[in-house]
Design a protein around this motif. Structure first.
Motif, PDB file in Angstrom:
ATOM      1  N   LEU A  52      11.163  98.726  78.582  1.00  0.00           N
ATOM      2  CA  LEU A  52      12.294  98.332  77.734  1.00  0.00           C
ATOM      3  C   LEU A  52      13.164  99.477  77.251  1.00  0.00           C
ATOM      4  N   GLU A  81      18.251  98.376  75.403  1.00  0.00           N
ATOM      5  CA  GLU A  81      17.548  97.254  76.041  1.00  0.00           C
ATOM      6  C   GLU A  81      16.674  96.526  75.030  1.00  0.00           C
ATOM      7  N   LYS A 121      18.823  94.414  72.949  1.00  0.00           N
ATOM      8  CA  LYS A 121      19.260  93.256  73.747  1.00  0.00           C
ATOM      9  C   LYS A 121      18.149  92.196  73.778  1.00  0.00           C
ATOM     10  N   ARG A 173       9.548  88.265  77.978  1.00  0.00           N
ATOM     11  CA  ARG A 173       9.930  89.592  78.468  1.00  0.00           C
ATOM     12  C   ARG A 173       8.788  90.593  78.274  1.00  0.00           C
TER      13      ARG A 173
END
Length: 195
Positions: free
Chosen positions: A123, A130, A133, A145
């Motif tokens: 990440l 990121e 996000k 994720r």
């Protein structure tokens, strides 16, 4: 250093790996013995023939007798044999990987550090954008994720019938992903910067 592979299947897979190497060598190098016959690794044939039923069950009807026949006749391996040899190699590498992990990762804190480093690598990549996000999405999306990042890094949920965890007392907490996904983005950045 000795690896404790704990499973007879791993030793049989190793014998199949030896066959794969011997088959490769007979085609790439001069794989013949002094009598002009192809060389099989010592004891390999006896071990695999003794485990014929297990091999058939484990590898979808695979027959080591047919493998040896094709090997000795200098035939190319058949599709079933190729699939079995490759699968056995993958299984053997998994067994070695598991044995090495069991010997080197001995504390839950070590495992959690590895998990955090894996998440950070997936990440961050030296940029918190990121993370921001991902944390801008709902908790379920963050969990997906995180799970994907850990799976890509080699983590898995052990299946009771087929895999053993590193040790009975060594695993990530069942709620590790869920709890991590619920903390604030600032806390995540601080935790991962420390990892």
């Amino acid at each position: 250093m000795k690896l404790n592979l704990e499973c007879k299947d791993s030793f049989v897979d190793f014998e199949l790996l030896k066959i794969l190497v011997a088959w490769r060598n007979q085609h790439v190098h001069d794989g013949l013995n002094s009598s002009g016959e192809f060389r099989l690794p010592d004891g390999c044939e006896a071990i695999l023939l003794a485990e014929k039923d297990m091999l058939a069950k484990r590898y979808g009807g695979f027959d080591p007798s047919a493998l040896f026949h094709h090997f000795i006749q200098r035939d190319a391996p058949k599709r079933k044999e190729i699939i079995t040899l490759v699968s056995a190699c993958q299984n053997f590498v998994r067994a070695i990987d598991g044995a090495l992990l069991r010997q080197s990762v001995t504390r839950n804190s070590d495992l959690q550090s590895i998990a955090l480093a894996t998440i950070k690598k997936a990440l961050c990549r030296d940029n918190p954008a990121e993370i921001k996000k991902v944390w801008g999405k709902d908790t379920a999306a963050r969990e997906r994720r995180l799970r994907a990042a850990l799976e890509a890094g080699g983590f898995s949920v052990p299946e009771p019938e087929t895999e053993a965890p590193l040790s009975p007392n060594l695993s990530l907490p069942a709620d590790f992903i869920e709890n991590f996904a619920r903390i604030s983005v600032q806390q995540v950045i601080e935790i991962l910067n420390a990892a």
